[in-house]
Structures are given as C-alpha cells and as structure tokens.
Motif scaffolding. Structure first.
Motif, PDB file in Angstrom:
ATOM      1  N   LYS A  89      -3.541  -1.030 -13.550  1.00  0.00           N
ATOM      2  CA  LYS A  89      -2.537  -2.096 -13.586  1.00  0.00           C
ATOM      3  C   LYS A  89      -2.859  -3.244 -12.624  1.00  0.00           C
ATOM      4  CE  LYS A  89       0.947   1.151 -15.102  1.00  0.00           C
ATOM      5  NZ  LYS A  89       2.179   1.849 -14.806  1.00  0.00           N
ATOM      6  N   PHE A  90      -3.939  -3.091 -11.886  1.00  0.00           N
ATOM      7  CA  PHE A  90      -4.350  -4.119 -10.925  1.00  0.00           C
ATOM      8  C   PHE A  90      -5.440  -5.000 -11.524  1.00  0.00           C
ATOM      9  CE2 PHE A  90      -2.336  -1.046  -8.210  1.00  0.00           C
ATOM     10  CZ  PHE A  90      -1.774  -1.800  -7.195  1.00  0.00           C
ATOM     11  N   ASN A  91      -5.545  -6.220 -11.002  1.00  0.00           N
ATOM     12  CA  ASN A  91      -6.615  -7.131 -11.423  1.00  0.00           C
ATOM     13  C   ASN A  91      -7.984  -6.622 -10.999  1.00  0.00           C
ATOM     14  OD1 ASN A  91      -4.827  -8.984 -12.567  1.00  0.00           O
ATOM     15  ND2 ASN A  91      -4.509 -10.016 -10.616  1.00  0.00           N
ATOM     16  N   ALA A  92      -8.003  -5.781  -9.989  1.00  0.00           N
ATOM     17  CA  ALA A  92      -9.238  -5.179  -9.496  1.00  0.00           C
ATOM     18  C   ALA A  92      -8.950  -3.708  -9.230  1.00  0.00           C
ATOM     19  CB  ALA A  92      -9.697  -5.880  -8.227  1.00  0.00           C
ATOM     20  N   GLY A  93      -9.881  -2.852  -9.575  1.00  0.00           N
ATOM     21  CA  GLY A  93      -9.678  -1.416  -9.466  1.00  0.00           C
ATOM     22  C   GLY A  93      -9.857  -0.858  -8.072  1.00  0.00           C
ATOM     23  N   PHE A  94      -9.999   0.448  -8.018  1.00  0.00           N
ATOM     24  CA  PHE A  94     -10.046   1.195  -6.765  1.00  0.00           C
ATOM     25  C   PHE A  94     -11.065   0.636  -5.778  1.00  0.00           C
ATOM     26  CE2 PHE A  94     -11.920   4.486  -4.109  1.00  0.00           C
ATOM     27  CZ  PHE A  94     -10.800   5.000  -3.476  1.00  0.00           C
ATOM     28  N   GLU A  95     -12.317   0.454  -6.207  1.00  0.00           N
ATOM     29  CA  GLU A  95     -13.370   0.044  -5.271  1.00  0.00           C
ATOM     30  C   GLU A  95     -13.083  -1.318  -4.638  1.00  0.00           C
ATOM     31  OE1 GLU A  95     -15.803   1.736  -3.868  1.00  0.00           O
ATOM     32  OE2 GLU A  95     -15.210   3.500  -5.022  1.00  0.00           O
ATOM     33  N   LYS A  96     -12.644  -2.260  -5.447  1.00  0.00           N
ATOM     34  CA  LYS A  96     -12.339  -3.588  -4.891  1.00  0.00           C
ATOM     35  C   LYS A  96     -11.098  -3.550  -4.018  1.00  0.00           C
ATOM     36  CE  LYS A  96     -14.760  -6.586  -8.064  1.00  0.00           C
ATOM     37  NZ  LYS A  96     -14.693  -7.752  -8.921  1.00  0.00           N
ATOM     38  N   GLN A  97     -10.097  -2.761  -4.395  1.00  0.00           N
ATOM     39  CA  GLN A  97      -8.897  -2.620  -3.563  1.00  0.00           C
ATOM     40  C   GLN A  97      -9.255  -1.960  -2.228  1.00  0.00           C
ATOM     41  OE1 GLN A  97      -5.892  -3.872  -4.126  1.00  0.00           O
ATOM     42  NE2 GLN A  97      -6.345  -4.608  -6.174  1.00  0.00           N
ATOM     43  N   LYS A  98     -10.158  -1.000  -2.284  1.00  0.00           N
ATOM     44  CA  LYS A  98     -10.629  -0.339  -1.057  1.00  0.00           C
ATOM     45  C   LYS A  98     -11.310  -1.363  -0.146  1.00  0.00           C
ATOM     46  CE  LYS A  98     -13.716   3.354   0.487  1.00  0.00           C
ATOM     47  NZ  LYS A  98     -14.589   4.468   0.061  1.00  0.00           N
ATOM     48  N   LEU A 137       0.820  -1.207   0.000  1.00  0.00           N
ATOM     49  CA  LEU A 137       0.000   0.000   0.000  1.00  0.00           C
ATOM     50  C   LEU A 137       0.857   1.263   0.000  1.00  0.00           C
ATOM     51  CD1 LEU A 137      -2.940   0.726  -0.200  1.00  0.00           C
ATOM     52  CD2 LEU A 137      -3.076   0.678   2.294  1.00  0.00           C
ATOM     53  N   LEU A 138       1.976   1.247   0.707  1.00  0.00           N
ATOM     54  CA  LEU A 138       2.886   2.395   0.670  1.00  0.00           C
ATOM     55  C   LEU A 138       3.427   2.600  -0.742  1.00  0.00           C
ATOM     56  CD1 LEU A 138       4.807   1.916   4.046  1.00  0.00           C
ATOM     57  CD2 LEU A 138       2.984   3.581   3.541  1.00  0.00           C
ATOM     58  N   GLY A 139       3.685   1.502  -1.444  1.00  0.00           N
ATOM     59  CA  GLY A 139       4.120   1.590  -2.835  1.00  0.00           C
ATOM     60  C   GLY A 139       3.043   2.172  -3.731  1.00  0.00           C
ATOM     61  N   VAL A 140       1.810   1.744  -3.528  1.00  0.00           N
ATOM     62  CA  VAL A 140       0.690   2.278  -4.299  1.00  0.00           C
ATOM     63  C   VAL A 140       0.544   3.774  -4.042  1.00  0.00           C
ATOM     64  CG1 VAL A 140      -1.843   2.274  -4.509  1.00  0.00           C
ATOM     65  CG2 VAL A 140      -0.593   0.113  -4.488  1.00  0.00           C
ATOM     66  N   GLU A 141       0.718   4.169  -2.793  1.00  0.00           N
ATOM     67  CA  GLU A 141       0.590   5.586  -2.441  1.00  0.00           C
ATOM     68  C   GLU A 141       1.617   6.439  -3.193  1.00  0.00           C
ATOM     69  OE1 GLU A 141      -0.310   8.045   1.614  1.00  0.00           O
ATOM     70  OE2 GLU A 141       1.113   6.386   1.764  1.00  0.00           O
ATOM     71  N   VAL A 142       2.841   5.984  -3.254  1.00  0.00           N
ATOM     72  CA  VAL A 142       3.891   6.686  -4.013  1.00  0.00           C
ATOM     73  C   VAL A 142       3.523   6.721  -5.493  1.00  0.00           C
ATOM     74  CG1 VAL A 142       6.304   6.526  -4.781  1.00  0.00           C
ATOM     75  CG2 VAL A 142       5.731   6.193  -2.369  1.00  0.00           C
ATOM     76  N   ASP A 143       3.096   5.586  -6.020  1.00  0.00           N
ATOM     77  CA  ASP A 143       2.730   5.512  -7.443  1.00  0.00           C
ATOM     78  C   ASP A 143       1.574   6.451  -7.773  1.00  0.00           C
ATOM     79  OD1 ASP A 143       4.693   3.568  -7.735  1.00  0.00           O
ATOM     80  OD2 ASP A 143       3.282   1.894  -7.604  1.00  0.00           O
ATOM     81  N   LEU A 144       0.597   6.552  -6.876  1.00  0.00           N
ATOM     82  CA  LEU A 144      -0.540   7.457  -7.098  1.00  0.00           C
ATOM     83  C   LEU A 144      -0.080   8.907  -7.181  1.00  0.00           C
ATOM     84  CD1 LEU A 144      -3.220   5.835  -4.777  1.00  0.00           C
ATOM     85  CD2 LEU A 144      -3.439   6.161  -7.245  1.00  0.00           C
ATOM     86  N   LYS A 145       0.866   9.278  -6.313  1.00  0.00           N
ATOM     87  CA  LYS A 145       1.386  10.651  -6.335  1.00  0.00           C
ATOM     88  C   LYS A 145       2.132  10.930  -7.629  1.00  0.00           C
ATOM     89  CE  LYS A 145       1.610  11.256  -1.373  1.00  0.00           C
ATOM     90  NZ  LYS A 145       2.394  11.043  -0.185  1.00  0.00           N
ATOM     91  N   GLN A 146       2.843   9.928  -8.126  1.00  0.00           N
ATOM     92  CA  GLN A 146       3.652  10.113  -9.334  1.00  0.00           C
ATOM     93  C   GLN A 146       2.847   9.950 -10.625  1.00  0.00           C
ATOM     94  OE1 GLN A 146       6.758   7.222  -8.761  1.00  0.00           O
ATOM     95  NE2 GLN A 146       7.925   8.543  -7.387  1.00  0.00           N
ATOM     96  N   GLN A 147       1.902   9.006 -10.640  1.00  0.00           N
ATOM     97  CA  GLN A 147       1.226   8.635 -11.878  1.00  0.00           C
ATOM     98  C   GLN A 147      -0.267   8.937 -11.899  1.00  0.00           C
ATOM     99  OE1 GLN A 147       2.208   4.474 -12.732  1.00  0.00           O
ATOM    100  NE2 GLN A 147       4.087   4.704 -11.538  1.00  0.00           N
TER     101      GLN A 147
END
Length: 181
Positions: free
Chosen positions: A135-144, A118-128
């Motif tokens: 890039k995930f098998n399931a999007g935001f809602e399912k990851q949430k 999740l820390l990696g995702v947070e960095v990626d969200l800030k950058q991208q």
C-alpha cells in the motif's frame, strides 16, 4: 491557538482515512500534536503538529496556514511539507537532509510524525502481515532505507539536553519493524 489549529486540521482532513485502516486521518495529526504537547513544546510547535499534513494532503496552501496562525507555525509546516511533484526518492532525500540540518523544533516535528507513522505500520504488520508494504509508494527496502536514515540523522546538531525521549522510541520502532543493518 491549539484548539483553532486542531479544528482547522479536522476541517482540512475531513473524509480522509489512514493508509492501512478505516481510521479517520485526523487521528494521526492529533497524536503527533499530543506527543509534542506531552514533551512540553511550544504552542506553535503543537499547532504545527496538528497542521503538518494540511498543505501536503489537502487543498489548503501554506499561505492559508500563515494567514490563520502565524509565520513560525507556517514555517514549521512548510519545512515538513513534501513537494508531491517530485519523485518518492527525491522527497524522502529532502526530508533526510532537512532532519540533518534543521532547527531542533523542525526535527521534533518530523520525528514525532515519523514515529506515529511507524507505530501505525507496526500495528498493521501484526494484523495484516507483509501485504501492508504493497500500500506504500515504496516497499520494505526503501522504507527501511528512509527510516534508518531519519534515525541516523535526527541527533545531528542537538545537545543531549535537547533530545526528547521519543527519539529513542523512534530508534526502537525502526529496529523492531526493519531489523538492524
């Protein structure tokens, strides 16, 4: 044993990269193992931190872990290994059930892994930006859904003295990435 586990993981993950970057995949298991070691956990649990994705993401099998290390390391890795023949939803529900009812060492491993992810995702969200979710098998809602249920169930059965500080870090990261509710 820790150095052998680290070397085994490096060999197993050679050539693999993290989902949203060009970083070598091995950086993730190393961070997971380091977090477990920083919290004073057993050698076996630290080894499982290095090895936690080997069976799931490489050609090695749990028997290889058991042969090279010991039964407890293999048991920790097995408890955290997803069955890739199942759907995303089934795999994640299994992890949620595992985190709720597992021994504390298995909880420690799973949350250390999920926090690093999740820390990696947070960095990626800030950058991208939100393109990251594509890039995930399931999007935001399912990851949430998944991460919030990990956070909600990770404390079940633990005494306050058994809760490492990074559980709170995970809750905070879930809140930052997904918001409340």
């Amino acid at each position: 044993m820790k150095q052998r586990a680290k070397a085994f993981a490096k060999k197993a993950h050679v050539g693999q990269q993290r989902k949203n970057s060009n970083a070598p995949y091995i950086t993730h298991p190393i961070r997971v193992a380091d977090r477990l070691e920083e919290n004073g956990f057993s050698t076996e649990l630290v080894c499982a931190g290095y090895l936690h994705d080997v069976v799931e993401d490489t050609l090695y099998e749990i028997e290889d872990i058991e042969r090279e290390f010991d039964g407890w390391v293999a048991e920790l890795v097995a408890a955290h290994t997803e069955d890739k023949s199942k759907s995303w939803q089934e795999r994640k529900q299994h992890t949620i059930n595992t985190i709720k009812y597992a021994e504390k060492e298995i909880k420690y491993l799973i949350v250390a892994d999920k926090l690093d992810n999740l820390l990696g995702v947070e960095v990626d969200l800030k950058q991208q930006g939100d393109v990251v979710w594509n890039k995930f098998n399931a999007g935001f809602e399912k990851q949430k859904w998944y991460n919030q249920l990990i956070a909600a169930n990770m404390y079940v059965g633990l005494d306050a003295d058994d809760v490492p500080g990074y559980f709170g870090e995970f809750e905070d990261a879930v809140e930052r990435v997904f918001g409340s509710g």
